[in-house]
Scaffold this motif. Structure first.
Motif, short mmCIF file in Angstrom:
data_model
loop_
_atom_site.label_atom_id
_atom_site.label_comp_id
_atom_site.label_asym_id
_atom_site.label_seq_id
_atom_site.Cartn_x
_atom_site.Cartn_y
_atom_site.Cartn_z
N GLN A 20 0.82 -1.21 0.00
CA GLN A 20 0.00 0.00 0.00
C GLN A 20 0.86 1.26 0.00
N ILE A 78 -4.41 -6.26 -3.69
CA ILE A 78 -3.51 -5.19 -3.24
C ILE A 78 -2.16 -5.31 -3.93
N SER A 124 -0.42 -2.66 -6.73
CA SER A 124 0.90 -2.07 -6.51
C SER A 124 1.81 -2.31 -7.71
#
Length: 259
Positions: A33, A84, A88
């Protein structure tokens, strides 16, 4: 945003991003994140024209994912983490600025995947690469099965994926996984030198070049040629194109403004 596991410095229009998560700079939800958020900030920063990503220390670029976070996840939890992860990596791969990986040690699993997302890869002589997932009873989940075959072809990709064995920097260079191998002490300076050279290029042209290459790699040839032509036409309409051609005619260095 304050970053717990990333260190970022900006000099001469180059952002150097260091992943700092001991031991091994391993990836977990927060690291992913933070990478996504920082890349968004650097993409919007007009003072940044190129980015270098490396790991802290001399032992690991990124030694893989944090298994401690993953071991007790159920299927839904793993699906969330995979999304996630994918967000990224895709952010790096599709960033509108060039990204160089300075691989300073182990690049295993997710670390190998992270390196493959970058436009260019420079490795130190002690760098190592592996997809060890098969030895854990899983497969790469961050794009490794797809990006590695685009880099080296299916045969070599399957060898690396099926056996999960480690290759050194020289072998990675022979397979064209990395662009250059240098000594440990020269790694970061070489990567920054490459990045500084890129800051002198026309930024819109670089952006469209990256778009044409990345997008064209995933479609048939005719579609890819159409993408290239559209990108070329767009770049030709820029002020930078006029400046670049004028500088060539006038035998001087161009002054690109990204317009």
């Amino acid at each position: 945003m304050n970053y717990e596991f990333l260190i970022c410095s900006i000099e001469n229009k180059v952002a150097t991003v260091t992943i700092s998560h001991s031991p091994g700079n391993k990836l977990n939800t927060q690291v992913y994140q933070e990478i996504t958020q920082l890349m968004e900030e650097l993409e919007a920063d007009e003072n940044v024209k190129a980015i270098v990503i490396t790991g802290e220390g001399e032992e690991a670029f990124v030694a893989g994912a944090d298994i401690n976070e993953m071991i007790d996840l159920d299927t839904v939890g793993m699906m969330d983490l995979t999304q996630i992860t994918r967000t990224s990596y895709s952010k790096i791969e599709n960033l509108n600025k060039p990204v160089i990986a300075a691989i300073n040690g182990e690049a295993r699993g997710g670390g190998f995947e992270l390196a493959l997302c970058c436009d260019l890869r420079i490795a130190s002589e002690n760098a190592q690469f592996a997809f060890p997932e098969i030895n854990l009873g899983v497969i790469p989940g961050g794009g490794g099965t797809q990006r590695i075959q685009k880099a080296v072809g299916q045969g070599i990709a399957k060898e690396l994926l099926y056996f999960g064995e480690t290759i050194d920097a020289e072998r990675a260079y022979q397979l064209q996984i990395v662009n250059k191998v240098v000594g440990k002490k020269e790694l970061l300076s070489t990567a920054i030198e490459w990045a500084e050279k890129l800051t002198e290029k026309a930024p819109v042209a670089l952006r469209m070049m990256k778009l044409a290459v990345n997008t064209g790699a995933n479609v048939d040839l005719e579609s890819a040629l159409t993408i290239e032509a559209t990108s070329y036409d767009g770049v030709f309409a820029t002020q930078d194109r006029k400046e670049g051609m004028a500088a060539r005619v006038e035998n001087r260095k161009p002054n690109y403004e990204g317009r």
